[in-house]
Design an enzyme around this catalytic site. Structure first.
Site, mmCIF file in Angstrom:
data_model
loop_
_atom_site.group_PDB
_atom_site.id
_atom_site.type_symbol
_atom_site.label_atom_id
_atom_site.label_comp_id
_atom_site.label_asym_id
_atom_site.label_seq_id
_atom_site.Cartn_x
_atom_site.Cartn_y
_atom_site.Cartn_z
ATOM 1 N N ARG A 10 0.928 -1.243 -0.026
ATOM 2 C CA ARG A 10 -0.128 -0.026 0.068
ATOM 3 C C ARG A 10 0.975 1.309 -0.125
ATOM 4 O O ARG A 10 2.005 1.158 0.614
ATOM 5 C CB ARG A 10 -0.773 0.108 1.296
ATOM 6 C CG ARG A 10 -2.014 1.129 1.318
ATOM 7 C CD ARG A 10 -2.544 1.486 2.743
ATOM 8 N NE ARG A 10 -3.355 2.633 2.662
ATOM 9 C CZ ARG A 10 -3.771 2.977 3.665
ATOM 10 N NH1 ARG A 10 -3.790 2.572 4.786
ATOM 11 N NH2 ARG A 10 -4.755 4.349 3.373
ATOM 12 N N HIS A 11 0.599 2.287 -0.537
ATOM 13 C CA HIS A 11 1.215 3.585 -0.524
ATOM 14 C C HIS A 11 1.467 4.170 0.720
ATOM 15 O O HIS A 11 0.794 3.750 1.605
ATOM 16 C CB HIS A 11 0.694 4.524 -1.571
ATOM 17 C CG HIS A 11 -0.726 5.022 -1.199
ATOM 18 N ND1 HIS A 11 -0.892 5.838 -0.090
ATOM 19 C CD2 HIS A 11 -2.053 4.672 -1.476
ATOM 20 C CE1 HIS A 11 -2.174 5.909 0.197
ATOM 21 N NE2 HIS A 11 -2.847 5.237 -0.690
ATOM 22 N N ARG A 62 0.398 9.069 -5.783
ATOM 23 C CA ARG A 62 0.872 8.397 -4.472
ATOM 24 C C ARG A 62 1.462 7.198 -4.437
ATOM 25 O O ARG A 62 2.514 6.704 -3.839
ATOM 26 C CB ARG A 62 0.073 8.636 -3.199
ATOM 27 C CG ARG A 62 -1.545 7.821 -3.702
ATOM 28 C CD ARG A 62 -2.530 8.372 -2.684
ATOM 29 N NE ARG A 62 -3.986 7.418 -3.005
ATOM 30 C CZ ARG A 62 -4.773 8.144 -3.518
ATOM 31 N NH1 ARG A 62 -4.775 9.051 -4.408
ATOM 32 N NH2 ARG A 62 -6.011 7.277 -3.787
ATOM 33 N N GLU A 84 -7.274 3.224 -6.912
ATOM 34 C CA GLU A 84 -8.105 3.248 -5.960
ATOM 35 C C GLU A 84 -9.677 3.121 -6.361
ATOM 36 O O GLU A 84 -9.910 3.492 -7.664
ATOM 37 C CB GLU A 84 -7.979 4.143 -4.707
ATOM 38 C CG GLU A 84 -8.455 3.964 -3.671
ATOM 39 C CD GLU A 84 -8.462 2.771 -2.917
ATOM 40 O OE1 GLU A 84 -8.724 1.560 -3.300
ATOM 41 O OE2 GLU A 84 -7.853 2.519 -1.486
ATOM 42 N N HIS A 148 -3.221 0.494 -3.289
ATOM 43 C CA HIS A 148 -4.285 1.541 -2.474
ATOM 44 C C HIS A 148 -4.632 0.595 -1.410
ATOM 45 O O HIS A 148 -4.746 -0.570 -1.502
ATOM 46 C CB HIS A 148 -5.054 2.329 -3.204
ATOM 47 C CG HIS A 148 -4.434 3.200 -4.513
ATOM 48 N ND1 HIS A 148 -3.903 4.272 -3.958
ATOM 49 C CD2 HIS A 148 -4.253 2.744 -5.672
ATOM 50 C CE1 HIS A 148 -3.394 4.706 -5.295
ATOM 51 N NE2 HIS A 148 -3.824 3.987 -6.306
#
Length: 189
Positions: A10-11, A62, A84, A148
Site C-alpha cells: 500500500r502507498h 501517491r 483506488e 491502495h
C-alpha cells in the site's frame, strides 16, 4: 483460483490520509511519514526484487511516488486497473463531512470499503472487485503490486477467499508488505 505469489504494497501515508480526507482517485502527495513508510518498504524489498518479479503500479501519484522509493530503480508497469476505488461525490470530503451530508449512507456503512463503494456516482463494489479480479487473472508469475488501501483489501480478500464483510474488516497498514500465496497472507515488517 490459484494465483502466483504476490507482494502487495500500500502507498505510504498521504497528506489527505493524515487529514482523514477521502482520496479515491483524487491526488494527494505523500506526507513525511508516508515517505518513511516507503523507505521501510524499500528495506524489505531488496531480497524480493532479487528474485526478479514483475512489478505493477497504480497510475495515481501517491502509488507512483511510493514505488519510486520502495522499488528503487526496478522497472515497473503502470496499470490503470490498480487505481483506488472511485468514491464518487465522497472524494475530497472528510469522513465527518460525509457523515454530515449523507447521514443515512454513513450510518449504514461504518467501514471504509463499504462507505467508499456506497458513494453516489462512485464505482461501486461489484465493478471495483471485477477490475481487481481482471488484473489478478492475468498474472502468471510472481508479482509486486504497489496500489491502495481498499484495492489491497479486496485483492487480499479474493486471494484468501474472504467474504465482502471480512474484506472490509481487514487491517490496512502502511510501511509493510503483504505477501500473498496459496490462499493466505503474511505481513512482512
Amino acid at each position: 483460483m490459484d494465483y502466483p505469489k504476490i507482494w502487495f504494497l500500500r502507498h505510504g501515508q498521504t497528506e489527505w490520509n493524515a487529514e482523514g480526507r477521502i482520496q479515491g482517485q483524487l491526488e494527494s502527495r505523500l506526507s513525511p511519514l508516508g515517505i518513511e513508510h516507503a523507505q521501510q518498504q524499500a528495506g524489505l524489498m531488496a531480497p524480493i526484487l532479487a528474485q526478479g518479479p514483475a512489478c505493477y503500479v497504480s497510475p495515481l501519484g501517491r502509488a507512483q511516488q511510493t514505488a519510486r522509493i520502495a522499488l528503487g530503480d526496478q522497472p515497473f508497469i503502470t496499470d490503470a486497473r490498480l487505481a483506488e476505488a472511485q468514491a464518487g461525490v465522497f472524494q475530497g470530503l472528510t469522513r465527518q463531512e460525509v457523515a454530515a451530508e449523507y447521514p443515512e449512507i454513513y450510518a449504514a456503512n461504518p467501514l471504509n470499503l463499504d462507505l467508499f463503494c456506497a458513494a453516489p456516482q462512485g464505482e461501486g463494489f461489484d465493478a471495483f472487485q471485477a477490475r481487481i479480479t481482471d488484473f489478478l487473472t492475468g498474472l502468471s508469475e510472481p508479482t509486486v503490486v504497489v496500489a491502495h488501501g481498499l484495492w489491497g483489501q479486496v485483492l487480499r480478500g479474493v486471494i484468501c477467499g474472504l467474504s465482502r464483510a471480512e474484506m472490509a474488516a481487514l487491517p490496512n497498514e502502511q510501511g509493510c508488505i503483504y505477501q500473498l500465496y496459496n490462499g493466505s497472507e503474511q505481513v512482512l515488517r
